[in-house]
Design a protein around this motif. Sequence first.
Motif, PDB file in Angstrom:
ATOM      1  N   LEU A 233      -9.233 -42.194  67.243  1.00 35.55           N
ATOM      2  CA  LEU A 233      -8.633 -41.430  66.142  1.00 35.55           C
ATOM      3  C   LEU A 233      -7.110 -41.539  66.236  1.00 35.55           C
ATOM      4  N   PRO A 234      -6.516 -42.690  65.813  1.00 37.05           N
ATOM      5  CA  PRO A 234      -5.056 -42.842  65.909  1.00 37.05           C
ATOM      6  C   PRO A 234      -4.300 -41.936  64.949  1.00 37.05           C
ATOM      7  N   LYS A 235      -4.922 -41.602  63.824  1.00 35.84           N
ATOM      8  CA  LYS A 235      -4.309 -40.698  62.857  1.00 35.84           C
ATOM      9  C   LYS A 235      -5.399 -40.152  61.932  1.00 35.84           C
ATOM     10  N   THR A 236      -5.078 -39.086  61.224  1.00 36.08           N
ATOM     11  CA  THR A 236      -6.035 -38.499  60.290  1.00 36.08           C
ATOM     12  C   THR A 236      -5.306 -38.022  59.045  1.00 36.08           C
ATOM     13  N   LYS A 237      -5.906 -38.272  57.879  1.00 38.70           N
ATOM     14  CA  LYS A 237      -5.328 -37.859  56.599  1.00 38.70           C
ATOM     15  C   LYS A 237      -5.933 -36.557  56.101  1.00 38.70           C
ATOM     16  N   LYS A 238      -6.848 -36.000  56.893  1.00 36.51           N
ATOM     17  CA  LYS A 238      -7.409 -34.689  56.593  1.00 36.51           C
ATOM     18  C   LYS A 238      -7.285 -33.810  57.831  1.00 36.51           C
ATOM     19  N   PRO A 239      -7.095 -32.500  57.658  1.00 43.12           N
ATOM     20  CA  PRO A 239      -7.005 -31.611  58.826  1.00 43.12           C
ATOM     21  C   PRO A 239      -8.263 -31.674  59.668  1.00 43.12           C
ATOM     22  N   ILE A 240      -8.072 -31.811  60.971  1.00 42.62           N
ATOM     23  CA  ILE A 240      -9.188 -31.897  61.899  1.00 42.62           C
ATOM     24  C   ILE A 240      -9.154 -30.673  62.814  1.00 42.62           C
ATOM     25  N   LEU A 241     -10.310 -30.056  63.015  1.00 42.44           N
ATOM     26  CA  LEU A 241     -10.393 -28.849  63.844  1.00 42.44           C
ATOM     27  C   LEU A 241     -10.115 -29.194  65.299  1.00 42.44           C
ATOM     28  N   MET A 242      -9.132 -28.510  65.885  1.00 40.57           N
ATOM     29  CA  MET A 242      -8.743 -28.747  67.266  1.00 40.57           C
ATOM     30  C   MET A 242      -9.343 -27.715  68.215  1.00 40.57           C
ATOM     31  N   MET A 243      -9.263 -26.431  67.821  1.00 40.18           N
ATOM     32  CA  MET A 243      -9.664 -25.366  68.740  1.00 40.18           C
ATOM     33  C   MET A 243      -9.869 -24.077  67.951  1.00 40.18           C
ATOM     34  N   LYS A 244     -10.803 -23.252  68.403  1.00 40.11           N
ATOM     35  CA  LYS A 244     -11.045 -21.944  67.783  1.00 40.11           C
ATOM     36  C   LYS A 244     -10.424 -20.836  68.633  1.00 40.11           C
ATOM     37  N   ASN A 245     -10.363 -19.640  68.055  1.00 43.33           N
ATOM     38  CA  ASN A 245      -9.824 -18.458  68.745  1.00 43.33           C
ATOM     39  C   ASN A 245      -8.385 -18.682  69.201  1.00 43.33           C
ATOM     40  N   VAL A 246      -7.560 -19.191  68.302  1.00 40.40           N
ATOM     41  CA  VAL A 246      -6.160 -19.484  68.601  1.00 40.40           C
ATOM     42  C   VAL A 246      -5.281 -18.400  67.989  1.00 40.40           C
ATOM     43  N   SER A 247      -4.338 -17.876  68.763  1.00 41.77           N
ATOM     44  CA  SER A 247      -3.426 -16.850  68.246  1.00 41.77           C
ATOM     45  C   SER A 247      -2.081 -17.426  67.836  1.00 41.77           C
ATOM     46  N   LYS A 248      -1.618 -18.527  68.517  1.00 46.14           N
ATOM     47  CA  LYS A 248      -0.333 -19.133  68.175  1.00 46.14           C
ATOM     48  C   LYS A 248      -0.364 -20.628  68.454  1.00 46.14           C
ATOM     49  N   ILE A 249       0.435 -21.372  67.665  1.00 45.23           N
ATOM     50  CA  ILE A 249       0.634 -22.800  67.879  1.00 45.23           C
ATOM     51  C   ILE A 249       2.123 -23.036  68.128  1.00 45.23           C
ATOM     52  N   PHE A 250       2.452 -23.882  69.120  1.00 45.98           N
ATOM     53  CA  PHE A 250       3.850 -24.172  69.451  1.00 45.98           C
ATOM     54  C   PHE A 250       4.070 -25.683  69.525  1.00 45.98           C
ATOM     55  N   SER A 251       5.164 -26.144  68.945  1.00 48.89           N
ATOM     56  CA  SER A 251       5.556 -27.540  69.095  1.00 48.89           C
ATOM     57  C   SER A 251       7.040 -27.642  68.737  1.00 48.89           C
ATOM     58  N   GLY A 252       7.557 -28.864  68.517  1.00 52.99           N
ATOM     59  CA  GLY A 252       8.963 -29.050  68.199  1.00 52.99           C
ATOM     60  C   GLY A 252       9.157 -30.127  67.160  1.00 52.99           C
ATOM     61  N   ASN A 253      10.338 -30.154  66.532  1.00 52.97           N
ATOM     62  CA  ASN A 253      10.525 -31.067  65.406  1.00 52.97           C
ATOM     63  C   ASN A 253      10.644 -32.538  65.803  1.00 52.97           C
ATOM     64  N   THR A 254      10.781 -32.835  67.101  1.00 53.45           N
ATOM     65  CA  THR A 254      10.717 -34.230  67.549  1.00 53.45           C
ATOM     66  C   THR A 254       9.665 -34.417  68.642  1.00 53.45           C
ATOM     67  N   SER A 255       8.818 -33.421  68.848  1.00 54.81           N
ATOM     68  CA  SER A 255       7.800 -33.483  69.901  1.00 54.81           C
ATOM     69  C   SER A 255       6.575 -34.256  69.420  1.00 54.81           C
ATOM     70  N   GLU A 256       5.897 -34.867  70.362  1.00 55.79           N
ATOM     71  CA  GLU A 256       4.618 -35.509  70.065  1.00 55.79           C
ATOM     72  C   GLU A 256       3.541 -34.917  70.972  1.00 55.79           C
ATOM     73  N   TYR A 257       3.626 -33.617  71.157  1.00 62.20           N
ATOM     74  CA  TYR A 257       2.659 -32.850  71.936  1.00 62.20           C
ATOM     75  C   TYR A 257       2.649 -31.426  71.395  1.00 62.20           C
ATOM     76  N   VAL A 258       1.658 -30.645  71.811  1.00 64.51           N
ATOM     77  CA  VAL A 258       1.476 -29.325  71.209  1.00 64.51           C
ATOM     78  C   VAL A 258       0.913 -28.361  72.243  1.00 64.51           C
ATOM     79  N   PHE A 259       1.183 -27.058  72.043  1.00 67.40           N
ATOM     80  CA  PHE A 259       0.611 -25.987  72.864  1.00 67.40           C
ATOM     81  C   PHE A 259      -0.184 -25.047  71.950  1.00 67.40           C
ATOM     82  N   LEU A 260      -1.355 -24.627  72.430  1.00 69.57           N
ATOM     83  CA  LEU A 260      -2.175 -23.648  71.718  1.00 69.57           C
ATOM     84  C   LEU A 260      -2.421 -22.457  72.641  1.00 69.57           C
ATOM     85  N   LEU A 261      -2.166 -21.263  72.133  1.00 69.75           N
ATOM     86  CA  LEU A 261      -2.358 -20.029  72.896  1.00 69.75           C
ATOM     87  C   LEU A 261      -3.540 -19.285  72.304  1.00 69.75           C
TER      88      LEU A 261
END
Length: 589
Positions: A174-202
């Motif tokens: 899955l190199p890319k997706t043109k539709k939203p793909i479910l990553m994780m349930k029971n998430v309260s916050k998402i964190f990333s940055g404007n030049t980041s290529e990684y993400v944090f889920l709380l």
Amino acid sequence: MNEIIFFGWNKYPILIKNEPEKIIKPIQFKFENENENENENENEKQIKQISSGYLSTIFLFKNGKAIEYLNENPSKQKTEKIQIEENIQKVTVGYLNEAILTKEGNVFAKEYVVNPKNRNQFINISSLIEDTNDRIIQDIVCSAYSIYLLTSNQNAYGIGDNQYGQFGFDSKTLPKTKKPILMMKNVSKIFSGNTSEYVFLLNSNQELFGCGYNEYGQIGLGESRKEETKIQELTKIQNIPKGKIIDIQSGFSFSIMLIEDENPKRKLYSTGYYQVNGLGKNENTYEFTEIKSSLFENDNIREFSCGNAHTLILTSNSKLIVFGDNFFCELGTGDTKDQFIPIQIEIPKLRFNEDISNYHVSCGYQKSFLYYSPFLSPFSNLEEDLIKLFRRKEFCNISFKTKNGEIISAHKLILKYRLNQNENQIEKLQEIISKKSIKESNQIFEMIYSNRIINPILYSEIKEIINLNEKIEETMKRIYLNENEKDFIIERKEKQYKFPKLILIMRSELYRGMFLSVTEDKSNKVTDYSELSNKSFQIFEYWIYSNQIKEGIEITKEIIEEIQIGIDYFQLNQTNPNLFDLLIRKFNN
């Protein structure tokens, strides 16, 4: 009208004409055309949020409209209004992508992967979620080439680039997706940055997960995994310092976390690559370790922001602290010297000195903003604090049963007012709750306790019985001013004064300080106001209810000195540092 300070790279896009490409010291920002945001009400023109990436910067106004400074290519610059019919709630800009969240819970985005034929046209990406019951969005985050959505059902989705596994899936399949793909349930916050290529889920249990690009240890997984460039599945991050995670922001090769401990004291922790970026320290780290500096040792960090390789910090004592890359003058120090450890910079005198708690920082790609916005409160706002308070058992005196038999406790006085002051409406609410799950019921109560419509589908079912026309703070005052329950008793000069306990605790939680809610003997009695005169006490009493000074009261030097006694005792210099400055200014005028 607006108070915006800008410094850094004045190109891609050009934000201030007739200024150099590198603005070495903070200067006042003015829009090309102050009438871009047409509205007769000046208050509606005030800035609510600023978000900036590589080729574009978006200014969001209180009235839900936005202006975009955009470079379609290096030779073509334009400024335009964003044409979205719905009221805009939040904007987020990545390296080459943008997303807009509306009050209706829809997300419009433009990005070369999502819409390659016309990358400058907004399309509704929330409508592309396959589960039609999961299309109401409550938060959005842009990273470099990806967009993340958090739904009202607490599910996290990703759309766009996945070349480093930043959606938690193998990048080869899955190199890319043109539709939203479910990553994780029971998430309260998402964190990333404007030049980041990684993400944090709380998640709701304060467990943190990360995935994506990790060549510099910026995800914070520890020494043993520092060589792994791609973390292609959501991985729990261990060894996080104790406390509540308030925020996480990241650049290209580093991440910074803000944690609040029990004191409460806020501390910064960083991980990743220190050279050029700076981590607030002179060494690389592969897990989150504390940034120590005498600049905020005896101060509290109110908020911070990270760009591609630099960081801005705003403290409760009005300090602006910076560190990181400074090649484009994004630190505002007056030179291009990189700063590995935190330093304080001077900023131009601001118009709204009395409201420093309403100033915010925002880092774009090699550029920086400091701006006044009384409408944006990233880490603590009145509605969230009220919701939290109303969950506490000591304030609850009525119960509701969900369809599965779970019990939800509520506050009857609040409900009576919010439900159009009609006792019968409580019965109608019980009928609605009896058909809902515990999750849906909690969302309904959040809508009742606040002015936020966090789930339009549920709101449509209760809108006939709920009154959302009053500000929640006005609601609190009208309910509690004449109530004798749960009062604090203040004795001064053989006379007792009653203050509604919930308002005082609300003030305490709102400004995160010690404020009447805790006394030495844990009781409701406070006796240290005996030194204040009647007039001083009257001013202070009014501030408790309205957070402003009552018009018409004569401010004298003696009153200021007397109120300072109370300020020192209740530590209001930390909970609301602008009060004493406000009194001084009124006295001098």
